[in-house]
Design a protein around this motif. Structure first.
Motif, PDB file in Angstrom:
ATOM      1  N   PHE A 160      71.354 -49.638  21.866  1.00 40.70           N
ATOM      2  CA  PHE A 160      70.798 -50.495  20.944  1.00 40.70           C
ATOM      3  C   PHE A 160      71.348 -52.043  21.264  1.00 40.70           C
ATOM      4  O   PHE A 160      70.693 -52.915  21.582  1.00 40.70           O
ATOM      5  CB  PHE A 160      71.079 -50.108  19.609  1.00 40.70           C
ATOM      6  CG  PHE A 160      70.408 -51.213  18.569  1.00 40.70           C
ATOM      7  CD1 PHE A 160      69.229 -51.266  18.087  1.00 40.70           C
ATOM      8  CD2 PHE A 160      71.418 -51.910  17.928  1.00 40.70           C
ATOM      9  CE1 PHE A 160      68.846 -52.535  17.256  1.00 40.70           C
ATOM     10  CE2 PHE A 160      71.056 -52.898  17.104  1.00 40.70           C
ATOM     11  CZ  PHE A 160      69.789 -53.164  16.912  1.00 40.70           C
ATOM     12  N   ARG A 210      70.535 -46.064  11.389  1.00 44.78           N
ATOM     13  CA  ARG A 210      69.007 -45.716  10.663  1.00 44.78           C
ATOM     14  C   ARG A 210      68.269 -45.495  11.825  1.00 44.78           C
ATOM     15  O   ARG A 210      67.300 -44.767  11.656  1.00 44.78           O
ATOM     16  CB  ARG A 210      68.699 -46.998   9.919  1.00 44.78           C
ATOM     17  CG  ARG A 210      69.316 -46.694   8.532  1.00 44.78           C
ATOM     18  CD  ARG A 210      69.861 -48.113   7.881  1.00 44.78           C
ATOM     19  NE  ARG A 210      70.452 -47.775   6.590  1.00 44.78           N
ATOM     20  CZ  ARG A 210      72.048 -47.743   6.785  1.00 44.78           C
ATOM     21  NH1 ARG A 210      72.513 -47.655   7.935  1.00 44.78           N
ATOM     22  NH2 ARG A 210      72.725 -47.394   5.648  1.00 44.78           N
ATOM     23  N   LEU A 211      68.164 -46.244  12.977  1.00 43.47           N
ATOM     24  CA  LEU A 211      67.300 -45.788  14.119  1.00 43.47           C
ATOM     25  C   LEU A 211      67.515 -44.499  14.547  1.00 43.47           C
ATOM     26  O   LEU A 211      66.738 -43.473  14.905  1.00 43.47           O
ATOM     27  CB  LEU A 211      67.301 -46.685  15.322  1.00 43.47           C
ATOM     28  CG  LEU A 211      66.855 -48.144  14.816  1.00 43.47           C
ATOM     29  CD1 LEU A 211      67.103 -49.150  16.022  1.00 43.47           C
ATOM     30  CD2 LEU A 211      65.406 -48.085  14.794  1.00 43.47           C
ATOM     31  N   THR A 212      68.855 -43.958  14.641  1.00 42.90           N
ATOM     32  CA  THR A 212      69.369 -42.625  14.988  1.00 42.90           C
ATOM     33  C   THR A 212      68.810 -41.607  13.989  1.00 42.90           C
ATOM     34  O   THR A 212      68.422 -40.383  14.290  1.00 42.90           O
ATOM     35  CB  THR A 212      70.909 -42.675  15.184  1.00 42.90           C
ATOM     36  OG1 THR A 212      71.510 -43.452  16.064  1.00 42.90           O
ATOM     37  CG2 THR A 212      71.528 -41.331  15.505  1.00 42.90           C
ATOM     38  N   THR A 215      65.447 -41.095  14.498  1.00 46.62           N
ATOM     39  CA  THR A 215      65.208 -40.249  15.878  1.00 46.62           C
ATOM     40  C   THR A 215      65.311 -38.666  15.366  1.00 46.62           C
ATOM     41  O   THR A 215      64.513 -37.693  15.949  1.00 46.62           O
ATOM     42  CB  THR A 215      66.195 -40.800  16.782  1.00 46.62           C
ATOM     43  OG1 THR A 215      65.890 -42.023  17.005  1.00 46.62           O
ATOM     44  CG2 THR A 215      65.999 -39.854  18.087  1.00 46.62           C
ATOM     45  N   TRP A 297      63.992 -42.907  23.093  1.00 46.67           N
ATOM     46  CA  TRP A 297      64.200 -43.967  23.296  1.00 46.67           C
ATOM     47  C   TRP A 297      63.883 -44.752  24.494  1.00 46.67           C
ATOM     48  O   TRP A 297      63.360 -45.726  24.967  1.00 46.67           O
ATOM     49  CB  TRP A 297      65.701 -44.107  23.147  1.00 46.67           C
ATOM     50  CG  TRP A 297      66.018 -44.093  21.543  1.00 46.67           C
ATOM     51  CD1 TRP A 297      65.603 -43.319  20.554  1.00 46.67           C
ATOM     52  CD2 TRP A 297      67.064 -45.135  21.044  1.00 46.67           C
ATOM     53  NE1 TRP A 297      66.460 -43.636  19.640  1.00 46.67           N
ATOM     54  CE2 TRP A 297      67.428 -44.737  19.545  1.00 46.67           C
ATOM     55  CE3 TRP A 297      67.831 -46.040  21.488  1.00 46.67           C
ATOM     56  CZ2 TRP A 297      67.993 -45.191  18.525  1.00 46.67           C
ATOM     57  CZ3 TRP A 297      68.861 -46.805  20.554  1.00 46.67           C
ATOM     58  CH2 TRP A 297      68.625 -46.192  19.199  1.00 46.67           C
TER      59      TRP A 297
END
Length: 317
Positions: A160, A210-212, A215, A297
């Protein structure tokens, strides 16, 4: 070059897969040793809140400032292929997908073979818990939690911050995350001295965490992962580890958290996830979840790059 970020990510992951972590002269290890020296020099009044807090701020600035300036300088001076290779090298050194898997399997394999003593020894290298007091389920849970949390810190956050800010971003995050791992303890020695590093790590890790979690939710048991994220994550003491571990536990349909022994005593932690007890299989599943997340990703990054390329191409035509 428009496709440079995608190419750099692929190159860095290829280096990680082929070479793993450098066995000697790893810059993160060297930075950690330097941080230990700086902490001993500046953290001389751990019982004084204001002085300790300012000393911690100064320590973070002394350690990260010169390296960040060097990273910015490299980004400005280098160009073309040299810049691309420097970016790939920095990203490779910052993340550790292969190392994550190796550490996890080093715990799962002896545990699967019934070698609890060997599994305890291996898990003590990746968690701060009192490994000698853990039973088989406790060892498996600790390793599974480590895979999920370090997947966010050592893999997804690095990707990221590279995409967002290049070499300076990925280098700064890795330094701050390392300092938080060393100083982010709520004990008399680091309660105030480590606060600056801990808060900065919280800020830099907020979006990647939060992206993790998203995911993990997409790639696992979606309904349970989403429920755990919404209902269990707020109970966790870490604003970033909570969403990651709750969503990961739900995605794997495994029960994590709960009371855990630490050198300072038993720590009562909220239950995360549900369903099955942690096992060697859950450690392997966590590793696969992180690996599959990387492919997701990369696919999104490639699709976004192609979309931008098509938009630019249409405008020029």
């Amino acid at each position: 070059m428009l496709f440079a970020p995608f190419v750099v990510c692929v190159l860095a992951l290829a280096l990680d897969r082929m070479l793993g972590e450098p066995r000697r002269l790893h810059p993160v290890v060297g930075f950690g040793r330097l941080a230990a020296v700086v902490e001993k020099t500046l953290n001389v009044t751990p019982g004084t809140p204001r002085r300790s807090l300012w000393a911690g701020c100064l320590a973070v600035l002394v350690l990260t400032g010169p390296v960040l300036c060097l990273a910015v300088w490299a980004t400005v001076v280098l160009d073309g292929l040299l810049l691309l290779l420097a970016q790939a090298g920095a990203l490779w050194l910052a993340m550790s997908l292969r190392g994550l898997a190796e550490h996890g399997r080093a715990v799962a394999e002896p545990l699967h073979e019934g070698d609890l003593a060997g599994a305890r020894e291996q898990v003590s290298r990746i968690v701060s818990r009192q490994a000698s007091a853990l039973d088989e389920q406790g060892v498996a849970a600790a390793a599974t939690e480590s895979m999920l949390e370090n997947g966010a810190d050592a893999v997804f956050a690095s990707l990221f911050w590279f995409v967002v800010a290049g070499i300076p971003g990925v280098v700064m995050h890795r330094m701050v995350n390392t300092l938080d791992a060393m100083w982010g303890y709520r004990n008399p020695r680091f309660l105030y001295f480590g606060r600056a590093a801990a808060r900065l790590d919280d800020v830099m890790g907020w979006v990647p965490a939060r992206l993790t979690a998203f995911t993990y939710t997409v790639l696992g048991n979606r309904k349970l992962a989403w429920w755990c994220w919404r209902n269990q994550a707020p109970q966790w003491d870490s604003p970033n580890a909570g969403p990651v571990m709750a969503a990961g536990a739900g995605a794997l349909n495994v029960r994590l958290g709960g009371p855990s022994p630490y050198p300072g005593g038993m720590k009562q932690r909220p239950i995360l996830g549900g369903g099955q007890d942690a096992s060697p299989a859950s450690v392997e599943s966590a590793i696969k979840l992180v690996s599959h997340g990387i492919w997701l990703w990369l696919g999104i990054l490639l699709a976004a790059t192609v979309l931008v390329f098509l938009v630019v191409w249409v405008k020029w035509c």
